[in-house]
Design a protein around this motif. Structure first.
Motif, PDB file in Angstrom:
ATOM      1  N   TYR A   9      44.637  43.921  69.066  1.00 54.87           N
ATOM      2  CA  TYR A   9      45.313  45.206  68.875  1.00 54.87           C
ATOM      3  C   TYR A   9      45.144  46.118  70.090  1.00 54.87           C
ATOM      4  CZ  TYR A   9      46.824  49.501  66.501  1.00 54.87           C
ATOM      5  OH  TYR A   9      47.492  50.648  66.153  1.00 54.87           O
ATOM      6  N   TRP A  54      48.599  47.101  71.812  1.00 55.25           N
ATOM      7  CA  TRP A  54      49.042  48.482  71.585  1.00 55.25           C
ATOM      8  C   TRP A  54      48.037  49.452  72.215  1.00 55.25           C
ATOM      9  CZ3 TRP A  54      49.625  44.989  67.358  1.00 55.25           C
ATOM     10  CH2 TRP A  54      50.957  44.723  67.029  1.00 55.25           C
ATOM     11  N   ARG A  72      48.084  53.211  71.281  1.00 56.93           N
ATOM     12  CA  ARG A  72      47.778  53.653  69.921  1.00 56.93           C
ATOM     13  C   ARG A  72      46.272  53.768  69.722  1.00 56.93           C
ATOM     14  NH1 ARG A  72      52.005  50.079  66.163  1.00 56.93           N
ATOM     15  NH2 ARG A  72      53.869  50.463  67.440  1.00 56.93           N
ATOM     16  N   THR A  80      50.780  49.208  61.267  1.00 59.54           N
ATOM     17  CA  THR A  80      51.183  48.272  62.310  1.00 59.54           C
ATOM     18  C   THR A  80      51.248  46.848  61.766  1.00 59.54           C
ATOM     19  OG1 THR A  80      50.219  49.678  64.048  1.00 59.54           O
ATOM     20  CG2 THR A  80      50.621  47.361  64.600  1.00 59.54           C
ATOM     21  N   CYS A 114      55.024  41.314  68.761  1.00 58.11           N
ATOM     22  CA  CYS A 114      54.386  42.532  69.246  1.00 58.11           C
ATOM     23  C   CYS A 114      54.699  42.697  70.737  1.00 58.11           C
ATOM     24  CB  CYS A 114      52.878  42.479  69.018  1.00 58.11           C
ATOM     25  SG  CYS A 114      52.062  41.077  69.824  1.00 58.11           S
TER      26      CYS A 114
END
Length: 220
Positions: free
Chosen positions: A17, A21, A24, A35, A216
């Motif tokens: 993650y 991202w 974020r 998500t 993603c």
């Protein structure tokens, strides 16, 4: 109607993650939970399937460590149940339970009440940027591992396949532990897709899956 189940290895997802991202907040449990759901919808969109085709999202993780351990260098006590990491994990599990079409599967953490050197500390000792007499508490982490998670993933894959509840399974994971379950699912006619979230996989894994798909953002 076609039906897709999406299985997410939580530890793998959370590790990726931060890389995927980066814009974020990785400590915002609500954002992380949303998500997960959003990524599931992106998979359906990429496969040209309607939202109604989503059978369920299965998220596999472990409760946080809730023990008090004595630090290896200073001898101070540390209550892991009160750490920011433990608070985040509990909040994340709560947020996941609130998501539509989400099933939270929890294994457990097996720990020996001991500490081990972090991988980075090993590297620093090898290249002599760190010396043994300079080691501090921050160079150690609890010696623990997840148990029952891989077993739960395998059981769910088998159940989905044998009961004909879905015709397609998407697994978000990054290792080869799933191969026996993937073989079984494919033998039962299930379309088995792996999502490694753009992480490289061993070349021989391709023969055990029907497709490779990451939806993603691709990290640089």
């Amino acid at each position: 109607m076609p039906s897709t189940a999406i299985l997410v290895d939580g530890a793998f997802f959370l590790a990726r993650y931060r890389k995927v991202w980066g814009d974020r907040d990785a400590n915002d449990a609500r954002t992380v939970a949303k998500t997960v759901f959003g990524m599931a919808l992106e998979h359906l969109k990429a496969l040209d399937r309607p939202r109604e085709a989503l059978y369920r999202i299965f998220f596999y993780d472990c409760p946080p460590l809730d023990k008090v351990l004595v630090k290896p260098i200073s001898g101070e006590s540390m209550d892991f149940s009160r750490t920011a990491a433990a608070t985040f994990r509990r909040d994340l599990h709560d947020q996941l339970r609130r998501q539509r079409k989400m099933a939270l599967r929890l294994g457990r953490l097996a720990d020996r009440g001991e500490w081990k050197l972090k991988h980075q500390a090993y590297q620093q000792l090898r290249d002599e940027s760190l010396f043994w007499d300079e080691l501090g508490d921050e160079h150690f982490e609890p010696d623990m591992r997840q148990t029952q998670v891989d077993m739960k993933i395998g059981i769910d894959i088998a159940a989905l396949a044998y009961k004909r509840q879905v015709d397609q399974i998407i697994l978000v994971a990054g290792d080869a532990d799933f191969i026996p379950a993937a073989k079984l699912a494919r033998y039962e006619g299930i379309d088995f897709i792996l999502d490694p979230m753009w992480q490289g996989i061993a070349p021989d894994l391709h023969e055990h899956i029907d497709g490779l798909q990451s939806v993603c953002p691709r990290p640089f």
